[in-house]
Design a protein around this motif. Structure first.
Motif, short mmCIF file in Angstrom:
data_model
loop_
_atom_site.label_atom_id
_atom_site.label_comp_id
_atom_site.label_asym_id
_atom_site.label_seq_id
_atom_site.Cartn_x
_atom_site.Cartn_y
_atom_site.Cartn_z
N GLN A 86 -3.98 -5.79 -3.89
CA GLN A 86 -3.55 -5.53 -2.51
C GLN A 86 -2.22 -6.24 -2.21
O GLN A 86 -1.29 -5.62 -1.72
CB GLN A 86 -4.63 -5.99 -1.51
CG GLN A 86 -4.21 -5.86 -0.06
CD GLN A 86 -4.04 -4.44 0.41
OE1 GLN A 86 -4.80 -3.54 0.05
NE2 GLN A 86 -3.03 -4.19 1.25
N LEU A 90 -3.89 3.43 0.83
CA LEU A 90 -4.99 2.46 0.74
C LEU A 90 -4.47 1.04 0.94
O LEU A 90 -5.12 0.22 1.60
CB LEU A 90 -5.71 2.60 -0.60
CG LEU A 90 -6.57 3.85 -0.77
CD1 LEU A 90 -7.06 3.99 -2.20
CD2 LEU A 90 -7.75 3.84 0.22
N GLU A 139 -1.80 8.05 -2.40
CA GLU A 139 -3.13 7.53 -2.09
C GLU A 139 -3.17 6.01 -2.19
O GLU A 139 -3.71 5.31 -1.32
CB GLU A 139 -4.16 8.15 -3.03
CG GLU A 139 -5.59 7.80 -2.70
CD GLU A 139 -6.21 8.67 -1.62
OE1 GLU A 139 -7.31 8.32 -1.17
OE2 GLU A 139 -5.62 9.70 -1.22
N GLN A 160 -3.96 0.30 4.53
CA GLN A 160 -5.24 0.08 5.21
C GLN A 160 -5.92 -1.20 4.75
O GLN A 160 -7.00 -1.53 5.22
CB GLN A 160 -6.16 1.28 4.96
CG GLN A 160 -5.64 2.59 5.49
CD GLN A 160 -6.38 3.79 4.91
OE1 GLN A 160 -7.50 3.68 4.44
NE2 GLN A 160 -5.74 4.95 4.94
N GLY A 161 -5.30 -1.90 3.80
CA GLY A 161 -5.88 -3.13 3.27
C GLY A 161 -7.12 -2.90 2.42
O GLY A 161 -7.97 -3.78 2.31
N LYS A 162 -7.22 -1.73 1.81
CA LYS A 162 -8.43 -1.36 1.08
C LYS A 162 -8.37 -1.58 -0.43
O LYS A 162 -9.31 -1.26 -1.14
CB LYS A 162 -8.78 0.10 1.37
CG LYS A 162 -9.23 0.31 2.80
CD LYS A 162 -9.71 1.72 3.02
CE LYS A 162 -10.24 1.87 4.45
NZ LYS A 162 -10.66 3.25 4.72
N LEU A 163 -7.27 -2.12 -0.92
CA LEU A 163 -7.22 -2.46 -2.35
C LEU A 163 -7.79 -3.86 -2.52
O LEU A 163 -7.69 -4.70 -1.63
CB LEU A 163 -5.78 -2.40 -2.86
CG LEU A 163 -5.06 -1.06 -2.78
CD1 LEU A 163 -3.62 -1.20 -3.26
CD2 LEU A 163 -5.80 0.01 -3.59
N SER A 164 -8.40 -4.11 -3.65
CA SER A 164 -8.94 -5.45 -3.88
C SER A 164 -7.82 -6.39 -4.29
O SER A 164 -6.79 -5.97 -4.81
CB SER A 164 -10.03 -5.39 -4.97
OG SER A 164 -9.50 -4.89 -6.17
#
Length: 194
Positions: free
Chosen positions: A88, A77, A73, A80-84
Motif C-alpha cells: 500500500q 485499490l 485496478e 481506497q487503502g485496500k492494498l496490504s
C-alpha cells in the motif's frame, strides 16, 4: 476444464478498457496528442485523426487491455487503502525503486517491437502531455501504474504510425495520401476482423 460460458468477449474487454481510462481522466485524444507530437516531424500530412485511429488500434490488443485493466485496478485499490502493507505504501508513494508498474507497461510495449520499447523509455523519462499530469507526485489521486500504461499505449501507437510510414513510403505515398481509417492497414486485409 475450459468453460466457454466464462469467455469474455473481446468487444466487452475493449469497452471496459476505454471506460477505465475515461474514469481515470484519460481520453483517447490526450494519448493521441502525444503520438502526434512525436510523429509529426517525420510524417508529412499526419493528422490527429490518424493518431486517434492508431491509439484505437492499440487498444484492441489484449496485451494492452489486460495491462491497463490490472494497473488501473491496482491504482484504485491503493486510493481506497485496500492494498496490504507494505505494498500500500509503496504504490501510494510511487516509490522510485518500485519497478512493477514499468514492467507491466513494458511487457505490453513488446507487442510493437523495438521502436515502441525505445519510445516508451523516452516517454517514461520525459513524461510528455497527460503522462506528466498523471504522475502521482504532481497530480491528484494515485496513478502509479496509469502514467506508465499511458506511455505504453502512446509508444505503441507511435510505433504503428512509424511502421505505416514505411509501408506508405514503399508505395511512394505519405499520410497526406490516406484517410485516417486507412492508418491501420491490417484491418483492410481480406479476412481480418476489427
Amino acid at each position: 476444464m475450459f468453460d466457454k460460458k466464462k469467455i469474455v468477449h473481446s468487444k466487452l474487454v475493449t469497452e471496459a478498457t476505454k471506460e477505465a481510462l475515461l474514469r481515470r481522466g484519460v481520453t483517447l485524444e490526450s494519448i493521441a496528442e502525444i503520438v502526434f507530437e512525436m510523429q509529426l516531424p517525420y510524417n508529412a500530412g499526419l493528422q490527429m485523426e490518424h493518431c486517434i485511429e492508431s491509439v484505437e488500434g492499440v487498444l484492441r490488443k489484449r496485451e494492452l487491455q489486460h495491462a491497463i485493466l490490472v494497473g488501473i485496478e491496482l491504482d484504485e485499490l491503493a486510493e481506497q487503502g485496500k492494498l496490504s502493507g507494505p505494498l500500500q505504501q509503496i504504490v501510494e508513494s510511487d516509490e522510485g525503486l518500485f519497478g512493477v508498474d514499468e514492467t507491466i507497461a513494458l511487457g505490453a510495449v513488446f507487442t510493437y517491437g523495438s521502436i515502441a520499447v525505445t519510445t516508451f523509455g523516452h516517454l517514461d523519462k520525459n513524461k510528455i502531455g497527460i503522462i506528466n499530469e498523471l504522475d502521482t507526485k504532481k497530480g491528484k489521486g494515485i496513478h502509479t501504474f496509469l502514467d506508465d500504461l499511458v506511455a505504453s499505449v502512446a509508444a505503441c501507437a507511435a510505433s504503428r504510425i512509424a511502421h505505416r510510414t514505411r509501408d506508405l513510403a514503399e508505395k511512394g505515398e505519405t499520410f497526406e495520401d490516406i484517410e485516417p481509417e486507412e492508418t491501420m492497414p491490417e484491418t483492410n486485409v481480406d479476412g481480418a476482423q476489427t
